[in-house]
Design a protein around this motif. Structure first.
Motif, PDB file in Angstrom:
ATOM      1  N   ALA A 120       0.822  -1.218   0.000  1.00  0.00           N
ATOM      2  CA  ALA A 120       0.000   0.000   0.000  1.00  0.00           C
ATOM      3  C   ALA A 120       0.850   1.260   0.000  1.00  0.00           C
ATOM      4  O   ALA A 120       0.478   2.277  -0.593  1.00  0.00           O
ATOM      5  CB  ALA A 120      -0.933  -0.005   1.211  1.00  0.00           C
ATOM      6  N   MET A 121       1.998   1.208   0.660  1.00  0.00           N
ATOM      7  CA  MET A 121       2.879   2.373   0.713  1.00  0.00           C
ATOM      8  C   MET A 121       3.404   2.724  -0.681  1.00  0.00           C
ATOM      9  O   MET A 121       3.369   3.885  -1.102  1.00  0.00           O
ATOM     10  CB  MET A 121       4.049   2.106   1.661  1.00  0.00           C
ATOM     11  CG  MET A 121       4.971   3.294   1.846  1.00  0.00           C
ATOM     12  SD  MET A 121       6.387   2.883   2.893  1.00  0.00           S
ATOM     13  CE  MET A 121       5.548   2.512   4.435  1.00  0.00           C
ATOM     14  N   GLN A 122       3.880   1.730  -1.404  1.00  0.00           N
ATOM     15  CA  GLN A 122       4.355   1.973  -2.758  1.00  0.00           C
ATOM     16  C   GLN A 122       3.219   2.461  -3.648  1.00  0.00           C
ATOM     17  O   GLN A 122       3.430   3.309  -4.516  1.00  0.00           O
ATOM     18  CB  GLN A 122       4.970   0.701  -3.339  1.00  0.00           C
ATOM     19  CG  GLN A 122       6.293   0.307  -2.719  1.00  0.00           C
ATOM     20  CD  GLN A 122       6.891  -0.931  -3.364  1.00  0.00           C
ATOM     21  OE1 GLN A 122       6.259  -1.583  -4.208  1.00  0.00           O
ATOM     22  NE2 GLN A 122       8.107  -1.269  -2.980  1.00  0.00           N
ATOM     23  N   ARG A 123       2.019   1.944  -3.436  1.00  0.00           N
ATOM     24  CA  ARG A 123       0.866   2.367  -4.240  1.00  0.00           C
ATOM     25  C   ARG A 123       0.574   3.842  -4.019  1.00  0.00           C
ATOM     26  O   ARG A 123       0.331   4.603  -4.955  1.00  0.00           O
ATOM     27  CB  ARG A 123      -0.356   1.516  -3.894  1.00  0.00           C
ATOM     28  CG  ARG A 123      -1.588   1.822  -4.756  1.00  0.00           C
ATOM     29  CD  ARG A 123      -2.717   0.846  -4.457  1.00  0.00           C
ATOM     30  NE  ARG A 123      -2.313  -0.520  -4.790  1.00  0.00           N
ATOM     31  CZ  ARG A 123      -2.356  -1.028  -6.012  1.00  0.00           C
ATOM     32  NH1 ARG A 123      -2.792  -0.289  -7.027  1.00  0.00           N
ATOM     33  NH2 ARG A 123      -1.986  -2.271  -6.235  1.00  0.00           N
ATOM     34  N   ARG A 124       0.579   4.270  -2.752  1.00  0.00           N
ATOM     35  CA  ARG A 124       0.329   5.679  -2.447  1.00  0.00           C
ATOM     36  C   ARG A 124       1.359   6.578  -3.117  1.00  0.00           C
ATOM     37  O   ARG A 124       1.028   7.606  -3.708  1.00  0.00           O
ATOM     38  CB  ARG A 124       0.374   5.905  -0.933  1.00  0.00           C
ATOM     39  CG  ARG A 124      -0.900   5.537  -0.207  1.00  0.00           C
ATOM     40  CD  ARG A 124      -0.912   6.135   1.170  1.00  0.00           C
ATOM     41  NE  ARG A 124      -2.172   5.879   1.828  1.00  0.00           N
ATOM     42  CZ  ARG A 124      -2.748   6.707   2.687  1.00  0.00           C
ATOM     43  NH1 ARG A 124      -2.176   7.866   2.966  1.00  0.00           N
ATOM     44  NH2 ARG A 124      -3.889   6.402   3.274  1.00  0.00           N
ATOM     45  N   ILE A 125       2.613   6.202  -3.006  1.00  0.00           N
ATOM     46  CA  ILE A 125       3.685   7.029  -3.558  1.00  0.00           C
ATOM     47  C   ILE A 125       3.609   7.074  -5.082  1.00  0.00           C
ATOM     48  O   ILE A 125       3.723   8.139  -5.689  1.00  0.00           O
ATOM     49  CB  ILE A 125       5.051   6.497  -3.088  1.00  0.00           C
ATOM     50  CG1 ILE A 125       5.211   6.749  -1.592  1.00  0.00           C
ATOM     51  CG2 ILE A 125       6.194   7.133  -3.875  1.00  0.00           C
ATOM     52  CD1 ILE A 125       6.426   6.095  -0.981  1.00  0.00           C
ATOM     53  N   ASP A 126       3.402   5.924  -5.711  1.00  0.00           N
ATOM     54  CA  ASP A 126       3.336   5.889  -7.170  1.00  0.00           C
ATOM     55  C   ASP A 126       2.177   6.741  -7.683  1.00  0.00           C
ATOM     56  O   ASP A 126       2.332   7.513  -8.634  1.00  0.00           O
ATOM     57  CB  ASP A 126       3.179   4.448  -7.655  1.00  0.00           C
ATOM     58  CG  ASP A 126       3.406   4.318  -9.152  1.00  0.00           C
ATOM     59  OD1 ASP A 126       2.466   4.623  -9.916  1.00  0.00           O
ATOM     60  OD2 ASP A 126       4.515   3.933  -9.560  1.00  0.00           O
TER      61      ASP A 126
END
Length: 280
Positions: free
Chosen positions: A177-183
């Motif tokens: 989820a963290m990578q999704r938010r950043i992307d």
């Protein structure tokens, strides 16, 4: 003793609302009207206690008795057209990200300052407004909250588990989820970025979670891998190795952990501004 009168902006602050929302409501209620770029009281506004006040520094403005805060018209504010700030509270994302999302969906377009409504935005009930400062903004009907396309996009932005198997908004694959938010943040802010970017230095190499070529900046995500000891150990080992390589080769980077996942907008915007790129 005569009742104290306060400005519309002070009244909005008193009742815990945005001043631009209050101006919209008072206009639709027939209390004020804008003439030649200046707010004027209508007969209805005067009847409700509105007066003109002259300030030596700010000039003439409309003021209201403090007791007006209890008027039944002001109870309509929650049902008044929704501003980006209203939507931000309901969607639990930063207000400035709301406008970027609405722009990405073609409902508004950026102006010199502020936002203009598009034809598509008009079709879903958007209304063009203008703040007291002259900056244009757009308000929305509550039906926008039920728009399925926006709901899907919001799930992407917050990294909801319901979209965990889907690509991000720009088609990248992510691991958490963290990578999704950043992307998705990088995509909405139109920041050129690479995913799983390989850096090579002689015999050493590393793969950055994200790489921003304009800033030569790496973005790393150290997410807790579902509490599994084996995965956690691998993450810690990878983190230590990357730190050593980045320090050795003087690589600029910013990192995120589970505890600051909700600060993606502030942290990335601030870091980019330090490097000469203003997102907002």
């Amino acid at each position: 003793m005569a009742e104290r009168h306060i400005s519309t902006t002070a009244l909005a602050r008193l009742i815990g609302k945005e001043s631009k929302e209050l101006f919209v409501l008072l206009t639709s209620g027939g209390w004020i009207v804008k003439v030649d770029n200046h707010w004027q009281l209508t007969e209805k506004g005067k009847f409700e206690g509105g007066i003109y006040v002259n300030h030596p520094k700010f000039g003439e403005y409309i003021a209201w008795p403090e007791s007006i805060q209890h008027h039944h018209l002001l109870t309509l504010l929650p049902e008044a057209p929704l501003s980006a700030t209203n939507l931000a509270h309901k969607w639990d994302i930063p207000a400035r990200l709301v406008n970027l999302l609405l722009a990405e969906k073609g409902l508004i377009r950026r102006y010199v300052r502020g936002w203009h409504l598009t034809e598509r935005g008009k079709k879903v009930g958007g209304q063009q407004q203008e703040a007291e400062s002259g900056v244009p903004f757009v308000t929305w009907p509550e039906t926008l909250l039920d728009d399925p396309e926006l709901i899907t996009a919001l799930l992407q932005i917050v990294g909801d588990e319901h979209v965990s198997t889907q690509p991000t908004m720009d088609g990248h694959r992510v691991n958490n989820a963290m990578q999704r938010r950043i992307d998705n943040w990088l995509y909405l802010t139109r920041t050129i970025h690479a995913r799983d970017y390989r850096l090579q230095w002689d015999a050493d190499s590393a793969t950055a979670d994200f790489y921003l070529p304009e800033l030569a900046l790496c973005v790393e995500c150290w997410a807790d891998q579902l509490g599994q000891e084996q995965n956690r150990a691998a993450v810690i080992s990878d983190e230590l190795e990357k730190h050593q390589l980045y320090k050795k080769y003087k690589v600029a980077y910013i990192e995120f952990r589970d505890e600051n996942i909700h600060q993606v907008d502030d942290m990335l915007a601030r870091e980019m501004l330090r490097r000469g790129v203003a997102i907002y």
